[in-house]
Write a protein that holds these residues in place. Structure first.
Motif, short mmCIF file in Angstrom:
data_model
loop_
_atom_site.label_atom_id
_atom_site.label_comp_id
_atom_site.label_asym_id
_atom_site.label_seq_id
_atom_site.Cartn_x
_atom_site.Cartn_y
_atom_site.Cartn_z
N PHE A 1 0.75 -1.23 0.08
CA PHE A 1 -0.05 0.10 0.12
C PHE A 1 0.75 1.48 0.11
N GLU A 2 1.97 1.04 0.55
CA GLU A 2 3.02 2.28 0.73
C GLU A 2 3.09 3.06 -0.58
N PRO A 3 3.25 2.65 -1.81
CA PRO A 3 3.43 3.44 -3.12
C PRO A 3 2.17 4.22 -3.15
N LEU A 4 1.04 3.46 -3.24
CA LEU A 4 -0.30 4.21 -3.48
C LEU A 4 -0.50 5.38 -2.24
N ILE A 5 -0.01 5.19 -1.12
CA ILE A 5 -0.25 6.37 -0.20
C ILE A 5 0.58 7.40 -0.51
N LYS A 6 1.77 7.10 -0.90
CA LYS A 6 2.68 8.07 -1.27
C LYS A 6 2.29 9.00 -2.46
N SER B 1 -11.04 0.07 5.33
CA SER B 1 -10.28 -0.93 4.89
C SER B 1 -10.65 -1.19 3.77
N ALA B 2 -9.25 -1.99 3.15
CA ALA B 2 -9.44 -2.70 1.75
C ALA B 2 -10.54 -3.64 1.50
N ARG B 3 -10.87 -4.45 2.60
CA ARG B 3 -12.06 -5.17 2.43
C ARG B 3 -13.43 -4.72 2.15
N LEU B 4 -13.70 -3.44 2.80
CA LEU B 4 -14.83 -2.88 2.79
C LEU B 4 -14.95 -2.03 1.62
N GLY C 1 -10.63 -3.05 -2.38
CA GLY C 1 -9.28 -2.96 -2.65
C GLY C 1 -8.63 -1.74 -2.14
N GLN C 2 -7.17 -1.86 -2.31
CA GLN C 2 -6.34 -0.71 -1.68
C GLN C 2 -6.61 0.83 -2.41
N ALA C 3 -6.72 0.57 -3.81
CA ALA C 3 -6.92 1.83 -4.71
C ALA C 3 -8.39 2.29 -4.44
N GLN C 4 -9.10 1.67 -4.39
CA GLN C 4 -10.71 2.08 -3.75
C GLN C 4 -10.50 2.63 -2.35
N MET C 5 -9.81 2.14 -1.56
CA MET C 5 -9.68 2.93 -0.19
C MET C 5 -9.49 4.13 -0.34
N LEU C 6 -8.54 4.59 -1.18
CA LEU C 6 -8.27 5.99 -1.23
C LEU C 6 -9.59 6.91 -2.11
#
Length: 214
Positions: free
Chosen positions: A65-70, A187-190, A193-198
């Motif tokens: 997730f770190e590259p996405l959050i950056k 959360s990614a589950r809700l 996915g991780q991109a959808q979290m953002l």
């Protein structure tokens, strides 16, 4: 004649209704795409929308997730106060939380954040003891005595306790999870996915922007 004049107006209205319905269908839903906390948690700056990522250096999902959050941090609005906060469910994670806050206090977070992630997730080092962590910090130019003094300091210990209490108030169930303005947990589950979290974060940030103190 009037019938033909009205048709474009009717068609335009239908298109607008369909567009609105589509937009609403894509809008994140409380209880489905994110959780509304029963009790809001106080933020550190009421003049901004706070976004907190709760993570663990030993978590492979957090590493991915770190590259996405950056990338997200680069484009976040000025009215967003972003911070990362370590999760801790056992003694080893509390040691890693102390490592995180030691890096912050010593002003070497920019140098050590990525190497810590790499050390644990790529090189498979546990960094479960102060000695292992000290060696890593020393590799990046941190004085060993300064590390020892800071790692065991009252201020770092207090930061660890505060982060632990905050994560418990958020009712964190895994990592990474993001909390927006002390009110919403994602959360990614809700989110799907991780991109959808953002994307959910962006939606909630705009929702909370209207509540900012003037």
């Amino acid at each position: 004649m009037n019938r033909f004049i009205k048709m474009p107006v009717i068609l335009t209205a239908l298109v607008l209704m369909m567009t609105s319905a589509f937009a609403n269908a894509q809008e994140p839903v409380a209880g489905k795409n994110y959780v509304v906390l029963d009790q809001p948690v106080r933020t550190r700056d009421s003049s901004k929308v706070e976004v907190v990522e709760v993570f663990w250096y030993g978590c492979g999902h957090c590493y991915n997730f770190e590259p996405l959050i950056k990338q997200w941090k680069k484009r976040k609005p000025d009215y967003v106060d972003f911070q990362q906060s370590p999760a801790m469910w056992n003694a080893t994670m509390k040691t890693h939380a102390a490592m995180f806050f030691t890096a912050e206090v010593l002003g070497v977070m920019d140098k050590l954040h990525d190497p810590i992630f790499t050390s644990m997730n790529v090189e498979r080092k546990r960094l479960a003891s102060a000695d292992e962590i000290e060696d890593l910090f020393a590799d990046y130019g941190v004085d060993r005595k300064e590390f020892q003094k800071t790692f065991k300091s009252f201020s770092v210990n207090s930061m660890v306790k505060q982060a632990d209490a905050r994560a418990r108030s958020y009712k964190i169930s895994g990592t990474p999870e993001i909390v927006v303005n002390g009110k919403y947990r994602i959360s990614a589950r809700l989110a799907g996915g991780q991109a959808q979290m953002l994307k959910v974060v962006d939606y909630l940030v705009e929702k909370e922007r209207a509540t900012l103190s003037k």
